[in-house]
Design a protein around this motif. Sequence first.
Motif, short mmCIF file in Angstrom:
data_model
loop_
_atom_site.label_atom_id
_atom_site.label_comp_id
_atom_site.label_asym_id
_atom_site.label_seq_id
_atom_site.Cartn_x
_atom_site.Cartn_y
_atom_site.Cartn_z
N ALA A 63 0.82 -1.21 0.00
CA ALA A 63 0.00 0.00 0.00
C ALA A 63 0.86 1.26 0.00
N ILE A 64 1.98 1.22 0.71
CA ILE A 64 2.85 2.38 0.84
C ILE A 64 3.69 2.60 -0.42
N ALA A 65 4.14 1.53 -1.04
CA ALA A 65 5.14 1.60 -2.11
C ALA A 65 4.77 2.51 -3.27
N PRO A 66 3.53 2.50 -3.79
CA PRO A 66 3.24 3.41 -4.90
C PRO A 66 3.42 4.87 -4.54
N ARG A 67 3.07 5.24 -3.33
CA ARG A 67 3.26 6.63 -2.90
C ARG A 67 4.74 6.96 -2.77
N MET A 68 5.50 6.02 -2.23
CA MET A 68 6.93 6.25 -2.07
C MET A 68 7.65 6.27 -3.42
N ALA A 69 7.16 5.51 -4.38
CA ALA A 69 7.78 5.50 -5.71
C ALA A 69 7.69 6.88 -6.36
N LEU A 70 6.58 7.58 -6.14
CA LEU A 70 6.44 8.93 -6.67
C LEU A 70 7.47 9.86 -6.05
N VAL A 71 7.64 9.75 -4.74
CA VAL A 71 8.62 10.59 -4.05
C VAL A 71 10.03 10.21 -4.48
N LEU A 72 10.28 8.93 -4.67
CA LEU A 72 11.60 8.48 -5.09
C LEU A 72 12.01 9.13 -6.40
N GLY A 73 11.07 9.24 -7.33
CA GLY A 73 11.38 9.87 -8.60
C GLY A 73 11.85 11.30 -8.43
N ILE A 74 11.22 12.01 -7.51
CA ILE A 74 11.61 13.40 -7.24
C ILE A 74 13.02 13.45 -6.66
N VAL A 75 13.29 12.57 -5.71
CA VAL A 75 14.61 12.54 -5.06
C VAL A 75 15.70 12.14 -6.04
N GLN A 76 15.44 11.14 -6.87
CA GLN A 76 16.43 10.69 -7.83
C GLN A 76 16.81 11.80 -8.81
N GLN A 77 15.81 12.59 -9.18
CA GLN A 77 16.06 13.67 -10.14
C GLN A 77 16.85 14.81 -9.51
N ALA A 78 16.53 15.15 -8.27
CA ALA A 78 17.10 16.35 -7.66
C ALA A 78 18.29 16.08 -6.74
N GLY A 79 18.40 14.86 -6.23
CA GLY A 79 19.41 14.55 -5.23
C GLY A 79 20.83 14.99 -5.57
N PRO A 80 21.31 14.73 -6.80
CA PRO A 80 22.69 15.09 -7.13
C PRO A 80 23.01 16.58 -7.00
N THR A 81 22.01 17.44 -7.16
CA THR A 81 22.27 18.88 -7.10
C THR A 81 21.65 19.55 -5.88
N GLU A 82 20.96 18.78 -5.05
CA GLU A 82 20.30 19.33 -3.87
C GLU A 82 20.79 18.57 -2.63
N PRO A 83 21.90 19.01 -2.03
CA PRO A 83 22.47 18.26 -0.89
C PRO A 83 21.49 18.04 0.26
N GLU A 84 20.64 19.02 0.54
CA GLU A 84 19.68 18.86 1.64
C GLU A 84 18.70 17.73 1.36
N LEU A 85 18.29 17.62 0.09
CA LEU A 85 17.34 16.56 -0.27
C LEU A 85 18.02 15.19 -0.23
N ALA A 86 19.26 15.12 -0.71
CA ALA A 86 20.00 13.86 -0.66
C ALA A 86 20.23 13.43 0.79
N ALA A 87 20.54 14.39 1.65
CA ALA A 87 20.75 14.08 3.06
C ALA A 87 19.46 13.61 3.72
N LEU A 88 18.35 14.22 3.32
CA LEU A 88 17.06 13.83 3.85
C LEU A 88 16.74 12.38 3.48
N TRP A 89 16.98 12.02 2.22
CA TRP A 89 16.69 10.65 1.77
C TRP A 89 17.57 9.65 2.51
N ALA A 90 18.83 10.02 2.72
CA ALA A 90 19.73 9.15 3.48
C ALA A 90 19.24 8.98 4.91
N GLU A 91 18.76 10.07 5.50
CA GLU A 91 18.22 10.00 6.86
C GLU A 91 17.00 9.08 6.93
N ILE A 92 16.12 9.19 5.94
CA ILE A 92 14.94 8.33 5.90
C ILE A 92 15.38 6.86 5.77
#
Length: 212
Positions: free
Chosen positions: A113-142
């Motif tokens: 049930a959770i995975a489809p919602r997380m997959a949408l967020v994952l796409g955002i993180v994958q796209q922005a993570g390399p240039t947005e250190p705060e977002l990459a750090a957030l994903w690592a924290e999660i």
Amino acid sequence: MPSPVKRRYDATRRREAAARTRAAILDAARELFAERGYSATPMTAIAERGGVALDTVYAAVGRKPDLARLLIETAITGTDQAIPAEQRDYVRAIQAAPDAKTKIAVYAAAITAIAPRMALVLGIVQQAGPTEPELAALWAEIGERRAENMRLFVANLAGVAPLRLEPQQAADVVWATNSAEMYQLLVGQRGWTPQRYQRFLADTWQRLLLAG
């Protein structure tokens, strides 16, 4: 002359209005991040799409990294609020289940049930993570928080059944296989149905984790 009756302040409507505003902001951010990307979406655009003032966005959710965190948290819970793991319904159901196979089945259903919602967020993180250190750090924290939750899940399993793997290795297996990346690969790219994915998780965990 009798004193006028004071009306009791009704905070319910205020809370409901605040919840609607918060939901509108989250929906706007989710849509715009998917359409334009995280980095290319200014907070002014989120405010405009959400039909609120920019100051309202900051007051309701904070800065853009705070908004990204809230999108991840609400993807996990399926609500418009972050909910601690121990307070989630499926976690309580796992803890209350009498045997390991039932615990695994409950968790597999919850992750599906959770995975489809997380997959949408994952796409955002994958796209922005390399240039947005705060977002990459957030994903690592999660990810680290998920790892700790997996250790708790495995400890709960070990309380009712012998495990095939040592606890840390078992927790790592669950952490990897219940990830949004796994769902994205199997359902998003290989065309599995959610039902097949759920059966896969339950069967995999039973085979890899349980000794008997």
